[in-house]
Design a protein around this motif. Sequence first.
Motif, mmCIF file in Angstrom:
data_model
loop_
_atom_site.group_PDB
_atom_site.id
_atom_site.type_symbol
_atom_site.label_atom_id
_atom_site.label_comp_id
_atom_site.label_asym_id
_atom_site.label_seq_id
_atom_site.Cartn_x
_atom_site.Cartn_y
_atom_site.Cartn_z
ATOM 1 N N ILE A 1 22.525 3.417 21.137
ATOM 2 C CA ILE A 1 21.494 3.122 20.139
ATOM 3 C C ILE A 1 20.799 4.436 19.793
ATOM 4 C CG2 ILE A 1 19.506 1.699 19.568
ATOM 5 C CD1 ILE A 1 21.967 0.070 20.346
ATOM 6 N N TRP A 2 20.785 4.792 18.513
ATOM 7 C CA TRP A 2 20.241 6.100 18.122
ATOM 8 C C TRP A 2 19.124 6.010 17.088
ATOM 9 C CZ3 TRP A 2 20.645 10.655 20.386
ATOM 10 C CH2 TRP A 2 20.170 11.779 19.700
ATOM 11 N N ASP A 3 19.271 5.127 16.099
ATOM 12 C CA ASP A 3 18.281 5.088 15.021
ATOM 13 C C ASP A 3 17.915 3.644 14.692
ATOM 14 O OD1 ASP A 3 20.494 4.150 13.613
ATOM 15 O OD2 ASP A 3 20.875 6.079 12.640
ATOM 16 N N LYS A 4 17.058 3.504 13.686
ATOM 17 C CA LYS A 4 16.583 2.164 13.356
ATOM 18 C C LYS A 4 17.702 1.280 12.826
ATOM 19 C CE LYS A 4 12.840 -0.434 11.300
ATOM 20 N NZ LYS A 4 13.675 -1.468 10.656
ATOM 21 N N ALA A 5 18.679 1.886 12.151
ATOM 22 C CA ALA A 5 19.820 1.092 11.679
ATOM 23 C C ALA A 5 20.567 0.473 12.855
ATOM 24 C CB ALA A 5 20.750 1.963 10.846
ATOM 25 N N ASP A 6 20.708 1.227 13.945
ATOM 26 C CA ASP A 6 21.353 0.685 15.149
ATOM 27 C C ASP A 6 20.526 -0.454 15.740
ATOM 28 O OD1 ASP A 6 23.412 2.563 14.989
ATOM 29 O OD2 ASP A 6 22.377 3.986 16.293
ATOM 30 N N ILE A 7 19.210 -0.271 15.763
ATOM 31 C CA ILE A 7 18.333 -1.325 16.292
ATOM 32 C C ILE A 7 18.455 -2.583 15.445
ATOM 33 C CG2 ILE A 7 15.953 -1.974 16.806
ATOM 34 C CD1 ILE A 7 15.343 0.995 17.241
ATOM 35 N N ASP A 8 18.388 -2.409 14.126
ATOM 36 C CA ASP A 8 18.504 -3.561 13.229
ATOM 37 C C ASP A 8 19.833 -4.288 13.425
ATOM 38 O OD1 ASP A 8 16.013 -3.097 12.102
ATOM 39 O OD2 ASP A 8 16.809 -1.891 10.450
ATOM 40 N N ALA A 9 20.905 -3.525 13.658
ATOM 41 C CA ALA A 9 22.226 -4.136 13.848
ATOM 42 C C ALA A 9 22.254 -4.982 15.118
ATOM 43 C CB ALA A 9 23.298 -3.045 13.904
ATOM 44 N N MET A 10 21.643 -4.487 16.194
ATOM 45 C CA MET A 10 21.619 -5.245 17.444
ATOM 46 C C MET A 10 20.754 -6.502 17.313
ATOM 47 S SD MET A 10 23.664 -3.783 19.557
ATOM 48 C CE MET A 10 24.676 -3.381 18.115
ATOM 49 N N LEU A 11 19.637 -6.387 16.625
ATOM 50 C CA LEU A 11 18.778 -7.565 16.417
ATOM 51 C C LEU A 11 19.496 -8.606 15.560
ATOM 52 C CD1 LEU A 11 15.234 -5.976 15.824
ATOM 53 C CD2 LEU A 11 16.313 -6.668 17.976
ATOM 54 N N ALA A 12 20.281 -8.138 14.600
ATOM 55 C CA ALA A 12 21.026 -9.061 13.737
ATOM 56 C C ALA A 12 22.087 -9.830 14.523
ATOM 57 C CB ALA A 12 21.675 -8.296 12.588
ATOM 58 N N LEU A 13 22.592 -9.220 15.598
ATOM 59 C CA LEU A 13 23.587 -9.900 16.443
ATOM 60 C C LEU A 13 22.958 -10.960 17.338
ATOM 61 C CD1 LEU A 13 25.778 -6.883 17.639
ATOM 62 C CD2 LEU A 13 26.526 -8.768 16.170
ATOM 63 N N GLY A 14 21.633 -10.914 17.467
ATOM 64 C CA GLY A 14 20.947 -11.876 18.318
ATOM 65 C C GLY A 14 20.201 -11.260 19.478
ATOM 66 N N ALA A 15 20.247 -9.926 19.605
ATOM 67 C CA ALA A 15 19.459 -9.266 20.642
ATOM 68 C C ALA A 15 17.982 -9.317 20.286
ATOM 69 C CB ALA A 15 19.906 -7.813 20.811
ATOM 70 N N ASN A 16 17.141 -9.246 21.296
ATOM 71 C CA ASN A 16 15.693 -9.238 21.089
ATOM 72 C C ASN A 16 15.098 -7.844 21.203
ATOM 73 O OD1 ASN A 16 16.489 -11.895 22.814
ATOM 74 N ND2 ASN A 16 15.050 -12.385 21.177
ATOM 75 N N GLY A 17 15.900 -6.914 21.705
ATOM 76 C CA GLY A 17 15.421 -5.548 21.858
ATOM 77 C C GLY A 17 16.579 -4.642 22.196
ATOM 78 N N VAL A 18 16.277 -3.355 22.355
ATOM 79 C CA VAL A 18 17.311 -2.372 22.676
ATOM 80 C C VAL A 18 16.821 -1.461 23.793
ATOM 81 C CG1 VAL A 18 18.299 -2.363 20.355
ATOM 82 C CG2 VAL A 18 16.489 -0.725 20.934
ATOM 83 N N GLN A 19 17.784 -0.870 24.482
ATOM 84 C CA GLN A 19 17.487 0.159 25.465
ATOM 85 C C GLN A 19 18.044 1.484 24.948
ATOM 86 O OE1 GLN A 19 17.922 -0.285 29.974
ATOM 87 N NE2 GLN A 19 19.712 0.954 29.479
ATOM 88 N N ILE A 20 17.209 2.525 24.955
ATOM 89 C CA ILE A 20 17.591 3.831 24.417
ATOM 90 C C ILE A 20 17.357 4.892 25.475
ATOM 91 C CG2 ILE A 20 17.123 5.562 22.634
ATOM 92 C CD1 ILE A 20 16.232 3.314 20.790
ATOM 93 N N GLY A 21 18.398 5.648 25.808
ATOM 94 C CA GLY A 21 18.259 6.686 26.815
ATOM 95 C C GLY A 21 18.421 8.082 26.267
ATOM 96 N N THR A 22 19.647 8.425 25.818
ATOM 97 C CA THR A 22 19.971 9.796 25.435
ATOM 98 C C THR A 22 19.024 10.352 24.380
ATOM 99 O OG1 THR A 22 22.303 9.458 26.002
ATOM 100 C CG2 THR A 22 21.792 11.263 24.504
ATOM 101 N N ARG A 23 18.596 9.542 23.444
ATOM 102 C CA ARG A 23 17.727 10.053 22.376
ATOM 103 C C ARG A 23 16.419 10.609 22.938
ATOM 104 N NH1 ARG A 23 16.206 8.575 16.346
ATOM 105 N NH2 ARG A 23 15.232 10.591 15.975
ATOM 106 N N PHE A 24 15.952 10.073 24.063
ATOM 107 C CA PHE A 24 14.684 10.528 24.641
ATOM 108 C C PHE A 24 14.836 11.783 25.502
ATOM 109 C CE2 PHE A 24 13.434 6.003 23.923
ATOM 110 C CZ PHE A 24 12.340 6.262 23.096
ATOM 111 N N ILE A 25 16.078 12.216 25.741
ATOM 112 C CA ILE A 25 16.259 13.426 26.544
ATOM 113 C C ILE A 25 15.719 14.653 25.815
ATOM 114 C CG2 ILE A 25 18.008 15.025 27.469
ATOM 115 C CD1 ILE A 25 19.665 12.560 28.217
ATOM 116 N N THR A 26 15.964 14.721 24.526
ATOM 117 C CA THR A 26 15.535 15.892 23.760
ATOM 118 C C THR A 26 14.112 15.711 23.232
ATOM 119 O OG1 THR A 26 16.740 14.959 21.885
ATOM 120 C CG2 THR A 26 17.827 16.694 23.143
ATOM 121 N N THR A 27 13.217 15.323 24.139
ATOM 122 C CA THR A 27 11.792 15.223 23.819
ATOM 123 C C THR A 27 11.010 16.163 24.725
ATOM 124 O OG1 THR A 27 11.444 13.383 25.372
ATOM 125 C CG2 THR A 27 11.966 12.809 23.087
ATOM 126 N N HIS A 28 9.838 16.548 24.253
ATOM 127 C CA HIS A 28 8.985 17.413 25.066
ATOM 128 C C HIS A 28 8.619 16.745 26.378
ATOM 129 C CE1 HIS A 28 8.589 20.253 21.805
ATOM 130 N NE2 HIS A 28 8.142 19.312 20.989
#
Length: 373
Positions: free
Chosen positions: A221-248
Motif C-alpha cells: 500500500i503506497w498511496d490513496k489510490a491503493d487505499i481506495d482500492a482496498m476499501l472497495a474490495l471490502g477492507a476497512n483499513g490498510v497497514q502501511i510500512g515501507t512508506r513510513f521508513i523514509t520519514t524524519h
Amino acid sequence: MKTLPSLQIGKHIARYPIIQGAMAVRVSGANLAGAVANAGGIGIVATIGLGLNSPYFMPNLHRKRVKFSLANCLALIDELQKARSISPHGVIGVNVLVAVRNYADLVRTAIENGANLIATAAGLPLDLPEYTANYPDTALVPTVSTVAAARTLCQTWENKYDRLPDAFIVQCSKTIGGHLAGKSQDVEKPAYKIEQLIPELADYLRRELGAAIPIIAAGGIWDKADIDAMLALGANGVQIGTRFITTHECDADIRYKEFHLNANPNDVAIVPSPLGVPGRAIRNKFAEDAIAQSPNIERRCIANCLQSCLCRDRQETYCIIQALDRAARGDVENGLIFSSANAGRAKRIMSVTEVMAELTQPARAIAPIPVFN
C-alpha cells in the motif's frame, strides 16, 4: 476521490483507516508510532529485538545486565512510555511475533503499560485472550493469510474465551515487505490473492459469525489510490510500512532511510530467514550472501529469541536479530533491509504529517481551462 472514513478497532477509534506497519529492529519505535498516532493513524511499536541495544542488555557501570528476554520487556516499557508522551491521546499498539520465545511476556508487558492494541504475526495466537483477560479494552488484531486460519482462530477463541478478534490483518504476499506467509514457491502464486481473500473473509465473518470485524489489508500500500482500492474490495483499513521508513520520525539510522531512497523495485529480492519462511528485502551484500547460502555469513545465535530457529538449531541462515539490528543502525551492506515491492518509490525524506496528508486528502480538482472565442 472520497474522504477516508475513520477506523474503529475494539473501543479505539483512529481518525483515518491507516495502521503503521511494524518494522524491526527499532525501525518502527516510539518516535514513528507516536508521530503516526498524532497524525490520526494507529502507531505500532515493533517489539522484536528492542532489548538488544538497550541499557538493560548493554549496561553501563551503574546497571547490571539482565537476560535478553527481560531486557526486551523493560525496553518495551520505555518505548511505550515515550510513544505515549509523543501522542497522549492517539491510538498506539504493539506488534508481537507468536514465534518468539517470550511472546506471552511481551503481550503482558504491553497491555500492562498502556498499549491500546496488540497485533500479532508469525503464527496463530490461539491463546492470546488468556493473557489479556484482565484488560478487556485492549484490542486484539491477529494476522492471517487464509480464511481457514481466521476460522480456526475464531472458533478457538469463541469456545475457550467467549470472544472474537477485534480486527484481522490480511497480507498480500506478492508485495508485502518482511516475512511472508508460506514457502518460497508460494510467493508469486499464493493460495489466496488479496483480491480474493478480503471479500471471502468478509463474507465468512458476516454470514457465519454475524460479526462486523474490521479487515486490514497489508502489502504494497503506497498511496490513496491503493487505499481506495482496498476499501472497495471490502477492507476497512490498510497497514502501511515501507512508506513510513523514509520519514524524519522513523527510528532507523539516516543511512537506512537513504538506502531505501536510492533503491528501485529491481533491487527487491526474496531471501531465506531463520524463521523458516521467506522474506522480502532490498539486495545488498548481506542479502546476496544469504540467498547464496555463503559460508561468509555468521551463523551464531546471539539472543535465543525464537521458539524455532534455523540459525540456533541447525546452524543455517543467520541470526535475524543481529541482521536487522545492523541494518537499522546504519550498516546497510552487512545487515538485512526488509522492504515491500515499493522500494525506491519515495523521492525524499518527509515528515509523517506530510505522508499522512498525501495518503488521506482527496486530490484537488483541476479547474478547466476557459476557452475564449
